[in-house]
Design a protein around this motif. Structure first.
Motif, PDB file in Angstrom:
ATOM      1  N   SER A  83       0.769  -1.134  -0.018  1.00  0.00           N
ATOM      2  CA  SER A  83       0.115   0.274  -0.180  1.00  0.00           C
ATOM      3  C   SER A  83       0.777   1.361   0.044  1.00  0.00           C
ATOM      4  O   SER A  83       0.637   2.192  -0.813  1.00  0.00           O
ATOM      5  CB  SER A  83      -1.063  -0.035   1.230  1.00  0.00           C
ATOM      6  N   ALA A  86       2.142   1.627  -3.495  1.00  0.00           N
ATOM      7  CA  ALA A  86       1.219   1.697  -4.394  1.00  0.00           C
ATOM      8  C   ALA A  86       0.562   3.200  -4.335  1.00  0.00           C
ATOM      9  O   ALA A  86       0.475   3.765  -5.470  1.00  0.00           O
ATOM     10  CB  ALA A  86       0.005   0.820  -4.232  1.00  0.00           C
ATOM     11  N   ALA A  93      -2.353  -3.104  -6.618  1.00  0.00           N
ATOM     12  CA  ALA A  93      -1.543  -3.583  -5.460  1.00  0.00           C
ATOM     13  C   ALA A  93      -2.813  -4.905  -5.048  1.00  0.00           C
ATOM     14  O   ALA A  93      -4.004  -4.382  -5.172  1.00  0.00           O
ATOM     15  CB  ALA A  93      -1.283  -3.013  -4.289  1.00  0.00           C
ATOM     16  N   VAL A  95      -3.419  -6.978  -1.814  1.00  0.00           N
ATOM     17  CA  VAL A  95      -3.126  -7.337  -0.574  1.00  0.00           C
ATOM     18  C   VAL A  95      -3.596  -8.479   0.292  1.00  0.00           C
ATOM     19  O   VAL A  95      -4.890  -8.823   0.106  1.00  0.00           O
ATOM     20  CB  VAL A  95      -3.261  -5.832   0.544  1.00  0.00           C
ATOM     21  N   TYR A 149      -6.571  -1.125  -5.610  1.00  0.00           N
ATOM     22  CA  TYR A 149      -6.298  -2.218  -4.747  1.00  0.00           C
ATOM     23  C   TYR A 149      -7.379  -3.640  -4.750  1.00  0.00           C
ATOM     24  O   TYR A 149      -8.610  -3.407  -5.390  1.00  0.00           O
ATOM     25  CB  TYR A 149      -6.391  -2.146  -3.157  1.00  0.00           C
ATOM     26  N   TRP A 150      -6.815  -4.851  -4.613  1.00  0.00           N
ATOM     27  CA  TRP A 150      -7.692  -5.810  -4.500  1.00  0.00           C
ATOM     28  C   TRP A 150      -7.243  -6.540  -3.082  1.00  0.00           C
ATOM     29  O   TRP A 150      -6.139  -6.948  -2.801  1.00  0.00           O
ATOM     30  CB  TRP A 150      -7.452  -6.777  -5.531  1.00  0.00           C
ATOM     31  N   LEU A 151      -8.295  -6.283  -1.952  1.00  0.00           N
ATOM     32  CA  LEU A 151      -8.124  -7.186  -0.630  1.00  0.00           C
ATOM     33  C   LEU A 151      -8.474  -8.735  -0.895  1.00  0.00           C
ATOM     34  O   LEU A 151      -9.750  -9.138  -0.999  1.00  0.00           O
ATOM     35  CB  LEU A 151      -8.909  -6.340   0.298  1.00  0.00           C
ATOM     36  N   TYR A 169      -9.720  -0.702   3.343  1.00  0.00           N
ATOM     37  CA  TYR A 169      -9.907  -0.626   1.833  1.00  0.00           C
ATOM     38  C   TYR A 169     -11.191  -0.699   1.408  1.00  0.00           C
ATOM     39  O   TYR A 169     -11.647  -1.081   0.392  1.00  0.00           O
ATOM     40  CB  TYR A 169      -8.908  -2.042   1.398  1.00  0.00           C
ATOM     41  N   GLN A 172     -12.707  -0.390  -2.472  1.00  0.00           N
ATOM     42  CA  GLN A 172     -11.811  -0.993  -3.280  1.00  0.00           C
ATOM     43  C   GLN A 172     -12.524  -2.457  -3.379  1.00  0.00           C
ATOM     44  O   GLN A 172     -13.336  -2.968  -2.638  1.00  0.00           O
ATOM     45  CB  GLN A 172     -10.228  -1.125  -2.657  1.00  0.00           C
TER      46      GLN A 172
END
Length: 201
Positions: A83, A86, A93, A95, A149-151, A169, A172
């Protein structure tokens, strides 16, 4: 690198590039996407050193003018570093069970002699100044986050509360699974979707 895509994997606290997920992704990429360059640096547990070395790594790739798009994957503490990078360099990113506020758990390690889980001769001792530095790095991240982002998180994580990551997040892309653990069970299922997310927006 001839403008090939670059994937940087960031491991967790006191872990190493020899971690299971890191090696799994390395092997999968070599077989499924050999054109993607894979980089998995050893990350110092000292936040000031880690921030400086990781920033220098990304900048060296960017300034070379030879690499293509850059994507980040970070697990646990590596999720925080993903993060951080990013936001600084506007990179996508993924995570995985990320540490959102490392400064909250770092005090638990003060006064202890720390060694990497993967073995090795190095030893570390964190100080209150390291905790303060990490807190400052956390506060440097914008709200809301500006990068993409992709969590990936599992509610069975015994080390970190995934609700903190879900909130951090928010807005996201998120995949939250029941069960699992901090290692993120079944990570191999996401190798192909991760590449799709990072390099084919």
């Amino acid at each position: 690198m001839q403008n090939r895509p670059l994937l940087i994997y960031l491991h967790g606290f006191l872990s190493s590039p020899q971690s299971t997920k890191c090696q799994l992704l390395r092997k999968w990429l070599a077989e499924a996407h050999p054109s993607i360059v894979y980089c998995a640096p050893q990350i110092s547990p000292y936040p000031a050193i880690a921030a400086h070395s990781l920033s220098g790594l990304v900048e060296s790739f960017v300034k070379s003018g030879e690499c293509g798009p850059i994507g980040l994957v970070g697990s646990s503490m590596g999720g925080f570093w993903a993060s951080y990078l990013a936001e600084r360099y506007r990179l996508p990113a993924v995570v995985v069970n990320p540490a959102v506020h490392p400064s909250h758990f770092m005090p638990n390690y003060l006064g202890q002699t720390l060694t990497p889980y993967s073995g090795g001769a190095q030893e570390y001792r964190l100080t209150p100044a390291d905790v303060d530095t990490m807190r400052q790095l956390e506060e440097s991240l914008p709200h809301p986050l500006a990068a993409r982002y992709w969590l990936l998180a599992q509610r069975g994580d015994e080390t970190l509360d995934c609700r903190e990551a879900e909130d951090f997040y928010r807005g996201q892309r998120q995949t939250l699974e029941d069960g699992g653990d901090h290692s993120f069970q079944g990570f191999a299922r996401y190798c192909a979707p991760i590449i799709e997310f990072l390099f084919n927006p």
